[in-house]
Scaffold this motif. Structure first.
Motif, mmCIF file in Angstrom:
data_model
loop_
_atom_site.group_PDB
_atom_site.id
_atom_site.type_symbol
_atom_site.label_atom_id
_atom_site.label_comp_id
_atom_site.label_asym_id
_atom_site.label_seq_id
_atom_site.Cartn_x
_atom_site.Cartn_y
_atom_site.Cartn_z
ATOM 1 N N ARG A 50 35.614 37.341 25.844
ATOM 2 C CA ARG A 50 35.633 38.764 25.527
ATOM 3 C C ARG A 50 34.357 39.441 26.007
ATOM 4 N N THR B 27 37.185 44.133 37.292
ATOM 5 C CA THR B 27 38.591 44.394 36.948
ATOM 6 C C THR B 27 39.109 43.258 36.071
ATOM 7 N N PRO B 28 38.824 43.323 34.776
ATOM 8 C CA PRO B 28 39.270 42.248 33.881
ATOM 9 C C PRO B 28 40.769 42.296 33.641
ATOM 10 N N VAL B 29 41.296 41.156 33.301
ATOM 11 C CA VAL B 29 42.694 41.051 32.891
ATOM 12 C C VAL B 29 42.784 41.590 31.467
ATOM 13 N N ARG B 30 43.853 42.279 31.160
ATOM 14 C CA ARG B 30 44.067 42.764 29.783
ATOM 15 C C ARG B 30 45.048 41.841 29.086
ATOM 16 N N LEU B 31 44.699 41.428 27.887
ATOM 17 C CA LEU B 31 45.585 40.603 27.083
ATOM 18 C C LEU B 31 46.650 41.481 26.437
ATOM 19 N N ASP C 237 33.470 36.717 36.684
ATOM 20 C CA ASP C 237 32.976 37.999 36.194
ATOM 21 C C ASP C 237 31.531 37.898 35.705
ATOM 22 N N GLU D 166 33.025 48.522 34.911
ATOM 23 C CA GLU D 166 34.487 48.564 35.000
ATOM 24 C C GLU D 166 34.963 49.967 35.391
ATOM 25 N N ARG E 176 39.986 43.038 26.791
ATOM 26 C CA ARG E 176 39.623 42.608 28.142
ATOM 27 C C ARG E 176 39.387 41.094 28.112
ATOM 28 N N ASP E 177 39.774 40.414 29.185
ATOM 29 C CA ASP E 177 39.575 38.968 29.275
ATOM 30 C C ASP E 177 38.818 38.675 30.564
ATOM 31 N N TYR E 178 37.597 38.147 30.432
ATOM 32 C CA TYR E 178 36.739 37.859 31.577
ATOM 33 C C TYR E 178 36.655 36.361 31.809
ATOM 34 N N ASP E 179 36.291 35.976 33.045
ATOM 35 C CA ASP E 179 36.117 34.565 33.360
ATOM 36 C C ASP E 179 34.733 34.345 33.973
#
Length: 51
Positions: A2, A27-31, A42, A21, A36-39
């Motif tokens: 997060r 550009t995080p993935v949205r759950l 990011d 952003e 927001r879901d980062y890796d």
């Protein structure tokens, strides 16, 4: 991960992450719940942007 964990690991504030952003730099993935879901990519990218 997060936004708070990303900010802590990259050494920036959550406000800075949201700003990056808004500029289209992250550009995080949205759950499903809207979070927001980062890796790891990011984290590296945020450190580079900050530098």
């Amino acid at each position: 991960m997060r936004i708070g964990e990303l900010a802590r690991r990259a050494g920036v504030t959550t406000k800075a992450v949201r700003y990056y952003e808004s500029l289209g730099l992250l550009t995080p993935v949205r759950l499903a719940n809207g979070y927001r879901d980062y890796d790891e990519h990011d984290v590296r990218l945020t450190r580079e942007i900050r530098a």
